[in-house]
Design an enzyme around this catalytic site. Sequence first.
Site, PDB file in Angstrom:
ATOM      1  N   ARG A 241       0.852  -1.182   0.000  1.00  0.00           N
ATOM      2  CA  ARG A 241       0.000   0.000   0.000  1.00  0.00           C
ATOM      3  C   ARG A 241       0.891   1.236   0.000  1.00  0.00           C
ATOM      4  O   ARG A 241       1.953   1.245   0.655  1.00  0.00           O
ATOM      5  CB  ARG A 241      -0.907   0.034   1.248  1.00  0.00           C
ATOM      6  CG  ARG A 241      -2.037  -0.964   1.243  1.00  0.00           C
ATOM      7  CD  ARG A 241      -3.099  -0.663   0.189  1.00  0.00           C
ATOM      8  NE  ARG A 241      -4.166  -1.642   0.165  1.00  0.00           N
ATOM      9  CZ  ARG A 241      -4.201  -2.732  -0.605  1.00  0.00           C
ATOM     10  NH1 ARG A 241      -3.208  -2.969  -1.446  1.00  0.00           N
ATOM     11  NH2 ARG A 241      -5.216  -3.562  -0.569  1.00  0.00           N
ATOM     12  N   GLU A 270      -3.656   7.437  -4.357  1.00  0.00           N
ATOM     13  CA  GLU A 270      -4.197   6.837  -5.590  1.00  0.00           C
ATOM     14  C   GLU A 270      -5.601   7.341  -5.897  1.00  0.00           C
ATOM     15  O   GLU A 270      -6.403   7.450  -4.964  1.00  0.00           O
ATOM     16  CB  GLU A 270      -4.312   5.304  -5.417  1.00  0.00           C
ATOM     17  CG  GLU A 270      -3.013   4.601  -5.471  1.00  0.00           C
ATOM     18  CD  GLU A 270      -3.167   3.105  -5.177  1.00  0.00           C
ATOM     19  OE1 GLU A 270      -4.272   2.551  -5.378  1.00  0.00           O
ATOM     20  OE2 GLU A 270      -2.184   2.512  -4.745  1.00  0.00           O
ATOM     21  N   HIS A 288      -1.378   0.243  -9.717  1.00  0.00           N
ATOM     22  CA  HIS A 288      -1.948  -0.742  -8.788  1.00  0.00           C
ATOM     23  C   HIS A 288      -2.506  -1.951  -9.556  1.00  0.00           C
ATOM     24  O   HIS A 288      -3.714  -2.240  -9.493  1.00  0.00           O
ATOM     25  CB  HIS A 288      -3.035  -0.096  -7.919  1.00  0.00           C
ATOM     26  CG  HIS A 288      -3.284  -0.855  -6.646  1.00  0.00           C
ATOM     27  ND1 HIS A 288      -3.698  -0.267  -5.472  1.00  0.00           N
ATOM     28  CD2 HIS A 288      -3.170  -2.184  -6.353  1.00  0.00           C
ATOM     29  CE1 HIS A 288      -3.840  -1.181  -4.533  1.00  0.00           C
ATOM     30  NE2 HIS A 288      -3.520  -2.363  -5.046  1.00  0.00           N
TER      31      HIS A 288
END
Length: 336
Positions: A241, A270, A288
């Site tokens: 993350r 993000e 991602h």
Amino acid sequence: MTVKQKVWVSRPLFPEVLAKLSEHLDVQAEAIERKHTPEQLRERLRQVDGAVIGLGDRVDAAVLEGNERLRVIANLAVGYNNFDLPAMTRAGVLACNTPDVLNETVADYAWALMLAASRRIGAAERWLRAGQWSNQQRFDDWLGVDVHGKTLGILGMGRIGQAIARRAAGFDMRVLYHNRSRLPEPIERECRATLVGKDELLKQADHLILVLPYSKASHHAIGAAELALMKRTAVLVNVARGGIVDEVALAAALREGRLGAAGLDVFEGEPAVHPDLLALDNALLSPHIASASEDTRRAMASLAADNVLAALGYGPHAGRPATPLNPEVMARWSRR
Ligand code: DGY
């Protein structure tokens, strides 16, 4: 005619997965990708018995307040930092994630980033496409760092970390790891991995891959102080993350040559990416997608759907969802 229970799917999903849900449930599936506001999420979740949602949908106490109907939310991810799990448990909502089905695919991708960042593949490709390759290319242009024979550090040695470690044997690497607890010896042997303290890991790794879960405790686990311990040539890879890394400190280290390169699949804000990272050629960036292989994304969606079906009493695992995070809530449902 019995009225079907309702499920909301917050993102467009594979047709076969929606069809599987539709066999037993009344499915309301979003046709376009978008970020839902907390109010929209709250409103949608009040109207259904179950939901399949993505990482962009944050479920907390406010979103669940007054919701007497909802029983289960299945996350389309193994990480569930978008869930306030205690709040879901208090509200009697079963939370499920998608562990295991993505381990090998994410491990492949972590390796892809490590190899590509080490050998400067992203920057070299941009340069070639820009028409800059000429007879003037020097023998000592585009020098990267080797992966084979080096020391691989893994921070967070869950099942994905272990899958990453197992691949290292083919590259003749030494593997060090740091984790909350030591792995059982047979697993350490299989992974050929040695537990070390975090500082030692940072100092010794030629390549460091981050695979730990994100929580308050792991927020900025890699910041300026940690980066200062790493080798100047080291390559940092993050498939966990974004919030685990202090991106401003990382960008400064990359810019000033205090770190060799980074391969990043995840970011703090993000889908926004910090402009300091965007400006750097030694940062290899992707949106991602570590779990995004055809097979694995289908398997994740299918597992999420199976969890909702099982929680609502359908399918081969009726009453026994495969990957619940707070299974204790199910015992309370009959009293609702
Ligand atoms: C996960 O499953 O947590 C991944 O980050 C999503 O691709």
